[in-house]
Every structure is written in structure tokens, then in C-alpha cells.
Design a protein around this motif. Structure first.
Motif, PDB file in Angstrom:
ATOM      1  N   ARG A   1       0.807  -1.225   0.000  1.00  0.00           N
ATOM      2  CA  ARG A   1       0.000   0.000   0.000  1.00  0.00           C
ATOM      3  C   ARG A   1       0.839   1.274   0.000  1.00  0.00           C
ATOM      4  O   ARG A   1       0.325   2.367   0.278  1.00  0.00           O
ATOM      5  CB  ARG A   1      -0.968   0.002   1.193  1.00  0.00           C
ATOM      6  N   HIS A   2       2.116   1.193  -0.268  1.00  0.00           N
ATOM      7  CA  HIS A   2       2.926   2.399  -0.389  1.00  0.00           C
ATOM      8  C   HIS A   2       2.785   2.944  -1.819  1.00  0.00           C
ATOM      9  O   HIS A   2       2.413   2.228  -2.736  1.00  0.00           O
ATOM     10  CB  HIS A   2       4.386   2.097  -0.075  1.00  0.00           C
ATOM     11  N   TYR A   3       3.058   4.251  -1.966  1.00  0.00           N
ATOM     12  CA  TYR A   3       2.885   4.841  -3.301  1.00  0.00           C
ATOM     13  C   TYR A   3       4.220   5.062  -4.006  1.00  0.00           C
ATOM     14  O   TYR A   3       4.254   5.406  -5.172  1.00  0.00           O
ATOM     15  CB  TYR A   3       2.128   6.183  -3.218  1.00  0.00           C
TER      16      TYR A   3
ATOM     17  N   ARG B   1       1.011   7.427   2.321  1.00  0.00           N
ATOM     18  CA  ARG B   1       0.193   8.554   2.727  1.00  0.00           C
ATOM     19  C   ARG B   1      -0.229   8.359   4.188  1.00  0.00           C
ATOM     20  O   ARG B   1      -0.474   7.232   4.646  1.00  0.00           O
ATOM     21  CB  ARG B   1      -1.064   8.651   1.859  1.00  0.00           C
TER      22      ARG B   1
END
Length: 641
Positions: free
Chosen positions: A535-537, A551
Motif C-alpha cells: 500500500r505504499h505509493y 500517505r
């Protein structure tokens, strides 16, 4: 191979007039013709099982079957078989016995154990047996011919009168292929009848009187039927029309006939003990050898049977209630044997025992030479003739290291073939050796292929070393990795891929004069463990360290991957940096499923604060102890707006 099953019809007078017979030990062998007393009070049939070296003899009066060895020694006895008479060695290897008093047929397996009984639902009394056309047939006491129904559900076991016969009493039977030959031995002018038994209802092929016939047997290929009876009846006839092919000069009172697979014929005479058995070579009309019954009595009707493929001819003689097994020689020499037993090794200064056994029919008193040989030379030892019981024993205390050999030589004579046996053993001093195995106490990464080196010291003869691997845990067995001969430096190596902490063992099994040794080495093995962020961007470096960026509104998920093991858990640890150093923050234990564990981080996430996470296996705390403690690499992350 055709087998003669046949014997004279059961005599009521014989059964009623029998007496008790006391068994005595057989006397020493005499010349070629040997004998052994039999514990029977009457005689019905004799059968030789060559595959298992057993002789079956029925005793109708006592209702028993005795099973002996080739020397006449009783191996076992089956009792409770009222009137038991004819015998059959079937093609399946089982032996069948006709038991008229029980209206039954009993079967024995290859070791003589009773395995089945086939009974009649009507008044059927089987006396003689034969096998033809894939079926078993029996001669009935009233002269009928019946069939044994094995395994049938709709019919009784014993089916009587399957075809019309002309016999008044139980017929003697013999079979070959699909043919069954039968004759009533009690009638002076009875017809010999040949039946076609290829179906369940046999049909007569030919019937003809050959004079009184007391015994008959097919030769091996079924091309001849051999018959014997009084008035000098001893001839070979064609099964198709019963015309005479060959007549034999055998004596006036023929009562038994037996034939070998090669065509050698034996005809027995019942009226005299002198020249009671005549043996005819294939194609010869005059006997090549004749035998005399030993120990009194006369040869019994149907009382001859060859050893299948061997030199012995067996017969049963008797008078009153005393019976003897006759072991007649062959025109060729009787085969002899000797078994020699020595120890595998003897330590110098200790006593060794050497034993020998001469096999039947080697007679006592036959010259024998026993020789001992070592580095100092040879000398003669032990008895110089075959002992009375056929056995000898020698005590030996060697004084020199090395090989000691014993040789037994039986020269034989005109009647017995030579026999020889040689056995050796080693003499020496038992010593210890050294054995080492490296890598003990080392730690390796999971999946590492590691070479282990064993080194063997001096030995007497064996230079073989085995290297075994026993991974921790009950689900993986100890297994042989390599077995090899040590090189000139005593070295044996083996490579093994490590997935668990493993105990390696080097094993030397020893030899005659070197003690066995085992060396062990336990190597710790780490697990394969890592953690991934979800889930990191994006990723990027902060200073020299690579970070995952998330986020502040997103909860990260951590995916742990670890070498699987039943019930195993992973430790997940999260730390934060306070500007000076890393400090512990959160930790959790998670059960693995198919080697994976999933954890999430929820709550309010501080923007700009640095975090790191790692997964670990901890010995004894992760649910098992099959690996050593392993700390995974850190993954770094931070939150942004």
C-alpha cells in the motif's frame, strides 16, 4: 509333469485288523539301498514332493498322513483322517489326500500344513485322485469316477459319478494332459479305461483288458501308459488304443510302477524280497539295475515313487503292521553333500569351533579327508571317516594372524559321488580406529549446500564410510547421503542441502578386527525470512537508506514470508527513530499459513517520522526448534501528506 495317484482300494480287513506300531530310530545306512522304519500300521499311497523335499505317506488304518524327509525322518503328522488313501500333488503345488471315511478330500500346502477340506453332501467316498484338463478327479470306493468342485457356490464340493464306469471298487488312477487312465486293481480281467477329461463329463476313449493290472502311470509327455500286474505284466501301451509298445522283463508278481521324466522306468514285485525292484533305462526291455527290499517285508502295491529330477527311488515295504521306507539307489551314483560351518572371524588367542554335516544318504564309515591350512602350512585334522550321525566338530585355537581355511573332501566310491566344501575365516587382533566429521557447531543460511568431510583412521580391511543426515523435526527421517570407500588419505565427502538444523553422522561399520565408530556433527541452519510492505505509493532514499513512502491516511500492510513448518509463528517488530537512535515501538507474533503471515498498522500515522520493520524466527518461541534464531533484514518506511 504327470503324477501317478493310485493305489489299491481301501481294504476293510486291513482297517479292522491293524495294530499299534512303536516307532524306532532307523539303523545305519547299508550299501546303496537305505531304509528307515515308518510309524504307520498300514499303507495307502506314497507321494514325493520334489520342490519341498518331502515324502507323503498315508496310513488308512490309523487315519493319518505322515510327512517325512528324504532320509525317512518324520517332519509332521496329520491325524483324524479316517481311512485316508490316495494322494495327489496338484499343479498349484498343494497336496491332496482322499479321505473316504470322512467323505472328503483334504488339501495341504507346500510345508505340509492342512489348509482345506472338501466334503460331500451325499454318500461319496473318494479313495484315489488324479488331475487332468485343469480339474481334480477322484475314484470312488464303489467304482465311480467323481469330480472335485473347488470354490463353487451352486454345487457340492464332491460331485460323484460324473461318467459311466465298469468298476466295482475304487479304480487306480493316473493322468496326463486331458487324459485319465483307470483300472480296478482287484479284478483279474478288469479293463483299463482311458477317459478324455477335457470337459466336466469325461468320455471313454478306449477300454481294454491287459490282464490283471495293479498299478499304472503315464510317462512325462503322456505318449505311453505303463502298467504292472501279476503273470509278468509289465508293459508300455499307447493311450489311444492300449496296444503294446514295449514289454519289460520284471518278474511274475508286478504290483507297482513309477517313471522318471527322462523315461527311466521302475517296476516293483510284491511276492519276493529278492530283486524286488527292476529299473529300466529309456528304450531298454531288460533291467539295468535291480534292488532288494531291506529289513524284511514285501514291496506294497503302488508303493514306488521317484524323486522328481533326482536320483532316488522311494518305496514302501511291510508285513503285518510293520512298514519301512526303502531308499533305492539310481543306476548312476547317489548324490552326496557336506555342509561346513566356520566363524566369520576369530580374535587371536581365542578358540574357534568348526562343524560339518554330511547330508543323507552319505553312509557312516565312508573315508573323508579334512584339512586345515594357514600361513604355516597344511595338516589333516578331524575324523577320517564319516561319523555315525553324519556330524563332526573341531576346536581350533589359531596362533597366527591371517586366513585359516578348512576343506572337507569326500572321495565317494562306486555308489556315491564325491563331495567337497571349503570355508575360511580371518584371525587377528581387534583394534580401535579414529573417525572425524567437520563443521560441528557451524551455522548456515537456509538452502545452503554444504560439503561435509569425514576422515577415517587405520582399519583392518573395511574402508567404507557412510554419511547420514538427520534434520531436526519428526517429519523428516534420517537418510543416507553417501556411502563410499575412503581415499588414500582416509577421506570421504558428502554434500547436503540444509533446510533445518541437522545432525550429520559419519559411520564406519567396522570389520573383522576393527571396532565400529560413529562421529557426529550438528550444524545450525537459519530460516529464509523476509518482510514486504504493501500500500505504499513509492520508494526513495533518505540519506543513504531506501524508504517506502505511504500517505498518512493509508494503513500499511506487512507481508512476512518464512520457511514453513507446522505450527510456526513469525515475530514482527516495528521501531521508530527519535532523532538520535532507533527505539522499539510495536511487536506481534503471527501464525504462518503456507509460509505467509499478514499484519496491518492502523491508527494515526505521524508524518515525517522514520520507521523500520523486520520479521524474525526465534528458536523455541516461534513454535518449534528445528532451526536456529534468524533475524530478517529491516525495511524502512515513512508517512507523508
Amino acid at each position: 509333469m504327470p503324477h501317478r495317484i493310485t493305489r489299491a482300494a481301501l481294504s476293510a480287513a486291513l482297517v479292522a485288523g491293524s495294530t499299534v506300531f512303536a516307532l524306532s530310530a532307523p539303523g545305519p545306512a547299508s550299501a546303496v539301498d537305505l531304509k528307515a522304519a515308518l510309524p504307520i500300521t498300514s499303507f495307502g499311497d506314497i507321494l514325493v514332493d520334489g520342490a519341498n523335499k518331502r515324502i507323503y505317506i498315508t496310513d488308512p488304518a490309523a487315519g493319518k498322513v505322515i510327512i517325512t524327509g528324504y532320509a525317512g525322518q518324520v517332519l509332521s503328522t496329520a491325524t483324524g483322517l479316517t481311512g485316508v488313501s490316495g494322494l495327489l500333488l496338484a499343479k498349484d503345488g498343494d497336496v491332496y489326500a482322499a479321505v473316504p471315511g470322512l467323505k472328503a478330500i483334504t488339501a495341504f500346502n507346500e510345508v505340509g500344513t492342512r489348509i482345506a477340506t472338501y466334503e460331500a453332501s451325499t454318500d461319496v467316498r473318494p479313495v484315489t485322485l488324479a488331475e487332468a484338463g485343469g480339474r481334480l478327479w477322484f475314484g470312488e470306493a464303489d467304482g465311480g469316477l467323481g469330480r472335485l468342485q473347488r470354490g463353487g457356490d451352486d454345487e457340492p464340493d464332491l460331485i460323484p459319478d460324473v461318467t459311466t464306469t465298469t468298476f466295482d471298487e475304487a479304480p487306480a488312477l493316473s493322468s496326463a494332459g486331458t487324459l485319465v487312465a483307470a483300472v480296478d486293481p482287484s479284478v483279474t480281467t478288469a479293463d483299463v479305461t482311458v477317459f478324455d477329461a477335457s470337459t466336466t463329463t469325461p468320455s471313454a476313449v478306449v477300454a481294454k483288458s491287459l490282464g490283471r493290472t495293479r498299478d499304472l502311470v503315464f510317462n512325462a509327455d503322456g505318449s505311453r501308459l505303463l502298467v504292472a500286474g501279476p503273470q509278468s505284466l509289465a508293459r508300455a501301451v499307447k493311450p489311444a488304443d492300449l496296444t503294446t509298445v514295449q514289454s519289460y522283463s520284471a518278474g511274475a508278481d508286478g504290483n507297482a510302477v513309477a517313471v522318471k521324466p527322462d523315461g527311466t522306468l521302475a517296476v516293483g514285485i510284491g511276492g519276493t524280497a529278492g530283486k524286488a525292484v527292476s529299473v529300466f533305462a529309456p528304450g531298454s526291455a531288460t533291467p539295468t539295475k535291480q534292488f532288494t527290499v531291506q529289513g524284511g517285508g514285501t514291496l506294497q502295491p503302488g508303493g514306488l515313487s521317484w524323486e522328481p529330477g533326482g536320483p532316488r527311488l522311494f518305496g514302501v515295504s511291510g508285513s503285518g503292521s510293520s512298514y519301512t521306507l526303502q531308499i533305492f539307489g539310481d543306476p548312476s551314483k547317489l548324490a552326496t553333500s557336506v555342509q561346513l560351518t566356520v566363524p566369520a572371524k576369530v580374535e587371536l588367542g581365542r578358540t574357534a569351533t568348526i562343524t560339518g554335516v554330511f547330508g543323507a544318504p552319505v553312509p557312516a564309515g565312508l573315508p573323508v579327508v579334512i584339512t586345515r591350512k594357514d600361513s604355516a602350512g597344511s595338516r589333516r585334522v578331524g575324523p577320517q571317516t564319516v561319523p555315525a550321525n553324519g556330524r563332526f566338530s573341531i576346536s581350533d585355537k589359531p596362533t597366527r594372524s591371517g586366513t585359516v581355511s578348512y576343506t572337507v573332501a569326500l572321495a565317494g566310491n562306486a555308489d556315491y559321488s564325491p563331495a567337497n566344501a571349503t570355508k575360511s575365516f580371518q584371525v587377528g587382533t581387534i583394534k580401535a580406529t579414529t573417525l572425524t566429521l567437520d563443521r560441528n557447531g557451524s551455522t548456515f543460511a537456509a538452502g545452503s549446500t554444504v560439503t561435509f568431510t569425514a576422515k577415517l583412521g587405520a582399519t583392518s580391511s573395511n574402508r567404507s564410510v557412510e554419511i547420514w543426515a538427520d534434520p531436526y523435526g519428526s517429519d523428516q527421517p534420517n537418510r543416507l547421503v553417501r556411502k563410499a570407500t575412503a581415499n588414500s588419505k582416509g577421506v570421504v565427502t558428502a554434500a547436503f542441502k540444509l533446510t533445518r538444523t541437522t545432525t550429520m553422522s559419519a559411520i564406519f561399520r567396522g570389520d573383522n578386527f576393527t571396532s565400529a565408530r560413529t562421529a557426529r556433527s550438528t550444524v545450525a541452519t537459519k530460516v529464509s525470512v523476509s518482510v514486504a510492505l504493501d500500500r505504499h505509493y513509492g520508494t526513495g532514499k533518505l540519506g543513504s537508506v531506501s524508504y517506502h513512502f505511504l500517505r498518512s491516511t493509508v494503513d500499511p500492510r506487512f507481508i512476512t514470508s518464512m520457511s514453513p513448518y507446522p505450527g510456526r509463528s513469525a515475530l514482527l517488530e516495528i521501531q521508530y527513530h527519535d532523532g538520535k537512535q532507533w527505539r522499539p515501538w510495536k511487536s506481534a507474533w503471527s501464525k504462518l499459513t503456507d509460509g505467509k503471515a499478514y499484519n496491518g498498522l492502523t491508527g494515526t500515522h505521524t508524518v515525517g517520522l522514520k520507521y523500520r520493520v523486520r520479521a524474525s524466527y526465534v528458536y523455541g518461541k516461534s513454535g518449534d526448534t528445528v532451526n536456529t534464531t534468524t533475524y530478517g533484514a529491516y525495511k524502512y518506511f515513512t508517512f507523508t501528506r
